[in-house]
Design an enzyme around this catalytic site. Structure first.
Site, short mmCIF file in Angstrom:
data_model
loop_
_atom_site.label_atom_id
_atom_site.label_comp_id
_atom_site.label_asym_id
_atom_site.label_seq_id
_atom_site.Cartn_x
_atom_site.Cartn_y
_atom_site.Cartn_z
N THR A 12 0.86 -1.20 0.00
CA THR A 12 0.00 0.00 0.00
C THR A 12 0.88 1.24 0.00
O THR A 12 2.06 1.17 0.35
CB THR A 12 -0.88 0.05 1.27
OG1 THR A 12 0.00 0.08 2.39
CG2 THR A 12 -1.79 -1.14 1.36
N TRP A 51 -19.12 17.80 10.21
CA TRP A 51 -18.08 17.35 9.29
C TRP A 51 -18.27 18.01 7.92
O TRP A 51 -19.38 18.06 7.41
CB TRP A 51 -18.13 15.83 9.12
CG TRP A 51 -17.63 15.09 10.33
CD1 TRP A 51 -17.42 15.62 11.57
CD2 TRP A 51 -17.29 13.71 10.41
NE1 TRP A 51 -16.95 14.66 12.41
CE2 TRP A 51 -16.87 13.46 11.74
CE3 TRP A 51 -17.28 12.66 9.49
CZ2 TRP A 51 -16.45 12.21 12.16
CZ3 TRP A 51 -16.88 11.41 9.92
CH2 TRP A 51 -16.47 11.18 11.24
N GLU A 58 -6.25 -3.22 -0.62
CA GLU A 58 -6.65 -4.32 0.26
C GLU A 58 -7.89 -5.06 -0.26
O GLU A 58 -8.32 -6.05 0.33
CB GLU A 58 -6.95 -3.77 1.67
CG GLU A 58 -5.74 -3.31 2.45
CD GLU A 58 -5.33 -1.85 2.17
OE1 GLU A 58 -5.75 -1.31 1.13
OE2 GLU A 58 -4.59 -1.28 2.98
N LYS A 107 -13.35 18.77 10.51
CA LYS A 107 -14.31 18.81 11.61
C LYS A 107 -14.45 20.25 12.07
O LYS A 107 -13.58 20.79 12.73
CB LYS A 107 -13.85 17.89 12.73
CG LYS A 107 -13.92 16.45 12.27
CD LYS A 107 -13.28 15.47 13.21
CE LYS A 107 -13.38 14.09 12.54
NZ LYS A 107 -12.30 13.21 12.83
P1 AMP Z 1 -5.21 2.54 -2.81
O1 AMP Z 1 -5.20 1.39 -1.90
O2 AMP Z 1 -3.88 3.24 -2.89
O3 AMP Z 1 -5.72 2.16 -4.15
O4 AMP Z 1 -6.19 3.63 -2.21
C1 AMP Z 1 -7.50 3.30 -1.81
C2 AMP Z 1 -8.22 4.55 -1.38
O5 AMP Z 1 -8.37 5.46 -2.47
C3 AMP Z 1 -9.62 4.30 -0.90
O6 AMP Z 1 -9.68 3.82 0.42
C4 AMP Z 1 -10.24 5.68 -1.05
O7 AMP Z 1 -9.90 6.54 0.00
C5 AMP Z 1 -9.56 6.20 -2.30
N1 AMP Z 1 -10.44 5.99 -3.45
C6 AMP Z 1 -10.40 5.02 -4.37
N2 AMP Z 1 -11.36 5.19 -5.31
C7 AMP Z 1 -12.04 6.30 -4.96
C8 AMP Z 1 -13.16 7.00 -5.50
N3 AMP Z 1 -13.77 6.63 -6.62
N4 AMP Z 1 -13.59 8.10 -4.84
C9 AMP Z 1 -13.00 8.53 -3.70
N5 AMP Z 1 -11.94 7.91 -3.16
C10 AMP Z 1 -11.46 6.81 -3.77
#
Ligand code: AMP
Length: 549
Positions: A186, A449, A331, A444
Site C-alpha cells: 500500500t 463534518w 486491500e 471537523k
Molecule cells: P489505494 O489502496 O492506494 O488504491 O487507495 C484506496 C483509497 O483510495 C480508498 O480507500 C479511497 O480513500 C480512495 N479511493 C479510491 N477510489 C475512490 C473514488 N472513486 N472516490 C473517492 N476515493 C477513492
C-alpha cells in the site's frame, strides 16, 4: 453430501490456458519503452509465459518465492503476470514512484529473489541493488543487444536472452487455490508500507466479477486500454479479466501524456479505458484546445480518487463517453463498488442521473459493505447518515503480509470480520455508496463534518481550475476550517474572491472554504493521488485570513 462436480482449483494458469485455446488471436498491443509499437496475441503471451515459468525453474526458484517487477504496462509485464503466478511463485509488483529507499525496504521485507525491470527504471535498480541481498537474479526487460555494458549490477541479464534459452512447453502445476499469487504494498502515507497478498482464488473470483455487465463490462468485442498501472493493484485486475474474456488489450507503456494516450486510443480503436482522474485531466487538457473527438471510445472507468462531477459531465456531454465511477483499494484487489444505473433510473432526467453517477456506486457481488458510527453500530442506508465504511468478501484482505499491524478486522456481533477501509461514506436506499472523505481528511468544523471531496468538486467545476485540494486548518473557535489549495489552468486568470463567490449557492454557507491558496502544483503520491499530508506540511506556516488565534 458432497456435490459431484469436477474439483478443479481456481488457478491463474487456467486463465492463460483458456486464453491460449479459445481466443489465441486476441490482440495485445504495447507501446514499448523502446518507443515503438509492439504487436502480440494471447497465443504468444501464453507461449512466452510458459517460457517464463521454465526460466524460473532453471533459476531454481521454489514454490512461493517472490519475483518482483518494476515495469510499465506492456506485453512482457503481462507474460510475467501469468508465468510467475501460474508456476506457483508470487508476483510482486513494485511501484517505481516510491522513493528508492522505500523500494529497497519493500524488496527486503518481501524477500524478493528475482527483480525484473524496464530499462526506464535502471537508475532505481542501480540505487538499490547493493542494499537488497535477497535478490539473486536481476533481469532487464529488453533484448540482449540493448543491455548496457557497464551497469554495476552483478549478473544482470536480459529477459529476451533468458526466455530464448527456454522451451515453450510447460505443464502448469496444480495446487491449492488459496495459494498466494501476487502481492502489492500500500502507499503507506504513515509508517512503512504494508502488503496485500492476493491468492489465485481471490484473483479469479475478482476477474469474473469485474468483467460483469454492471461492473467493468469487459467483453471480446472491446478494445481495452488500462492506463491504470500494472504496478499498482494489478491494474485493477484488468489483465486477468482480459484473459477471461478475450478482449483486445492496448498498453500505453511509459507514455502517459495526453497526446500519446489520445493517439493510441484512436489508432487502436479503443472502446474502453481505465484510469485515475489525474490521467484523464491530462487527456482532456490535450483534447479540448485542439477540438479533438474520440471516434471509438464508449466507456471509461474512473477511480482511485473521487472523480469530479465536472469530469463526468465533460466526458458525457462533450464527448458522448459514459463514465463508470469506481471505488476500491489495494486491500480489496481492488474493486468494491462501481456506479452503473439501475433500470428504474433510466427514465430520469440527465440531471437526476448525474446525481447518481457521481456516487462511487453499488457493491459488486463478492463484496458486502456497511457504514457504522463511532461505537460500531450500523447506520441506515438513507443517503444522509455517514460513518466508517467496512467491507468483507473473498477478495478483501484478512491480514497484511507477515501480520504487519496486527489483526486489521473488526468483529461484528455474529463474529464475522469486517475490514475498516478508512473511508467515510453514505449509502442510499438503492445501495449506492458515496465516499465523503478519507477519515483522516474530513474537516471537523464546530462539531460538524465538512467533506473535503465536496469542496474540491465545486472548485474543479470552475473553468479556471486545473486541480484543487481541500484541507483543514486549525481554528480557535471552530476547531478546523477548510481552505482550498488551487492550481490554475495554464493561462487562466481568477482571483480568490471570484472562486469564493463561485461557491455561493452550491453548498451550505458554513461549508464554503475560508480561503483560497494558489500554488503551482499539488504534490501527488506514488499512485497519482493528491498527497494531503505533504500539502499540510508545506502549508504549516499558513495563517487563516484575519489571523484568528
Ligand atoms: P489505494 O489502496 O492506494 O488504491 O487507495 C484506496 C483509497 O483510495 C480508498 O480507500 C479511497 O480513500 C480512495 N479511493 C479510491 N477510489 C475512490 C473514488 N472513486 N472516490 C473517492 N476515493 C477513492
Amino acid at each position: 453430501m458432497l456435490g459431484l462436480m469436477q474439483n478443479q482449483p481456481l488457478l491463474i494458469s487456467n486463465l492463460i490456458e483458456f486464453a491460449d485455446r479459445h481466443h489465441g488471436d486476441g490482440e495485445i498491443v504495447s507501446r514499448r519503452v523502446e518507443g515503438d509499437i509492439h504487436r502480440s496475441d494471447w497465443n504468444e503471451v501464453a507461449k512466452r509465459s510458459r517460457q517464463v515459468a521454465n526460466a524460473l525453474d532453471s533459476l531454481k526458484l521454489g514454490h512461493g518465492d517472490r519475483v518482483a517487477t518494476i515495469a510499465w504496462n506492456g506485453y512482457r509485464h503481462l507474460e510475467l503476470y501469468f508465468g510467475v503466478s501460474g508456476s506457483g511463485r508470487v508476483l510482486h509488483t513494485l511501484n517505481p514512484r516510491f522513493h528508492p529507499d522505500q523500494i529497497a525496504w519493500i524488496i527486503n521485507h518481501a524477500q524478493d529473489s528475482v527483480l525484473c525491470f524496464d530499462m526506464t527504471f535502471l537508475p532505481i535498480v542501480q540505487a538499490v541493488h547493493a542494499k537488497c541481498p535477497s535478490v539473486k537474479h536481476w533481469v532487464a526487460l529488453c533484448d540482449a543487444d540493448r543491455l548496457p555494458a557497464e551497469t554495476g549490477i552483478p549478473g544482470l541479464q536480459s529477459y529476451e536472452a533468458l526466455l530464448a534459452a527456454q522451451p515453450d512447453r510447460y505443464r502448469w502445476p496444480e495446487f491449492d487455490e488459496n495459494t498466494a499469487s501476487s502481492m502489492c504494498y500500500t502507499s503507506g502515507t504513515t509508517g512503512n508500507p504494508k502488503a496485500a497478498l492476493y491468492s489465485h482464488r481471490s484473483t479469479l473470483l475478482h476477474a469474473f466479477a469485474a468483467a460483469m455487465p454492471d461492473m467493468m463490462c469487459i467483453s471480446a468485442r472491446d478494445s481495452v486500454l488500462p492506463v491504470v498501472p500494472m504496478f499498482h493493484v494489478n491494474a485493477w485486475g484488468i489483465p486477468y479479466s482480459a484473459a477471461l474474456t478475450g478482449c483486445k488489450l492496448v498498453f500505453p507503456g511509459p507514455a502517459l501524456d495526453g497526446k500519446s494516450i489520445y493517439e493510441l486510443m484512436e489508432t487502436e480503436k479503443v472502446s474502453y479505458a481505465a484510469g485515475v482522474p489525474t490521467i484523464w485531466q491530462m487527456l482532456l487538457t490535450h483534447m479540448k484546445p485542439a477540438g479533438l473527438k474520440f471516434s471509438t471510445l464508449k466507456r471509461t472507468v474512473i477511480g482511485g480518487s473521487a472523480c469530479p462531477p465536472a469530469m463526468i459531465a465533460t466526458f458525457n456531454d462533450d464527448y458522448g463517453v459514459e463514465v463508470l465511477h469506481a471505488w476500491g483499494m489495494t486491500e480489496m484487489s481492488p474493486l468494491g463498488t462501481l456506479c452503473t444505473l439501475k433500470n428504474k433510473h433510466l427514465s430520469m432526467s440527465n440531471d437526476e442521473q448525474m446525481k447518481i453517477r457521481l456516487k462511487q456506486g453499488r457493491a459488486i457481488f463478492g463484496v458486502d459493505m456497511k457504514i457504522v458510527d463511532a461505537d460500531g453500530h450500523e447506520l441506515p442506508w438513507d443517503g444522509k447518515a455517514y460513518g466508517d465504511l467496512l467491507v468483507k468478501g473473498p477478495w478483501v484482505l484478512s491480514a497484511y503480509y507477515q501480520g504487519e499491524g496486527g489483526d486489521p478486522l473488526i468483529k461484528d456481533e455474529l463474529g464475522q470480520g469486517w475490514f475498516p477501509t478508512g473511508d467515510v461514506a453514505t449509502i442510499d436506499a438503492d445501495g449506492f455508496m458515496q465516499i465523503t472523505d478519507r477519515s483522516k481528511d474530513v474537516i471537523k468544523s464546530g462539531g460538524e463534518w465538512i467533506s473535503s471531496i465536496e469542496v474540491e468538486n465545486i472548485a474543479v467545476a470552475h473553468p479556471a481550475v486545473a486541480m484543487a485540494a481541500c484541507i483543514g486548518v486549525a481554528h480557535p473557535k471552530w476547531d478546523e476550517r477548510p481552505i482550498v489549495v488551487v492550481v490554475k489552468k495554464p493561462g487562466a486568470e481568477m482571483s480568490r474572491e471570484e472562486l469564493l463567490q463561485f461557491y455561493e449557492g452550491k453548498t451550505a454557507k458554513w461549508q464554503i472554504p475560508d480561503d483560497v491558496v494558489f500554488v503551482d502544483a499539488i504534490p501527488l503520491g506514488a499512485t497519482g493521488k493528491m498527497l494531503k499530508t505533504k500539502l499540510r506540511e508545506s502549508l504549516k506556516d499558513y495563517k487563516l485570513p484575519g489571523n484568528p488565534t
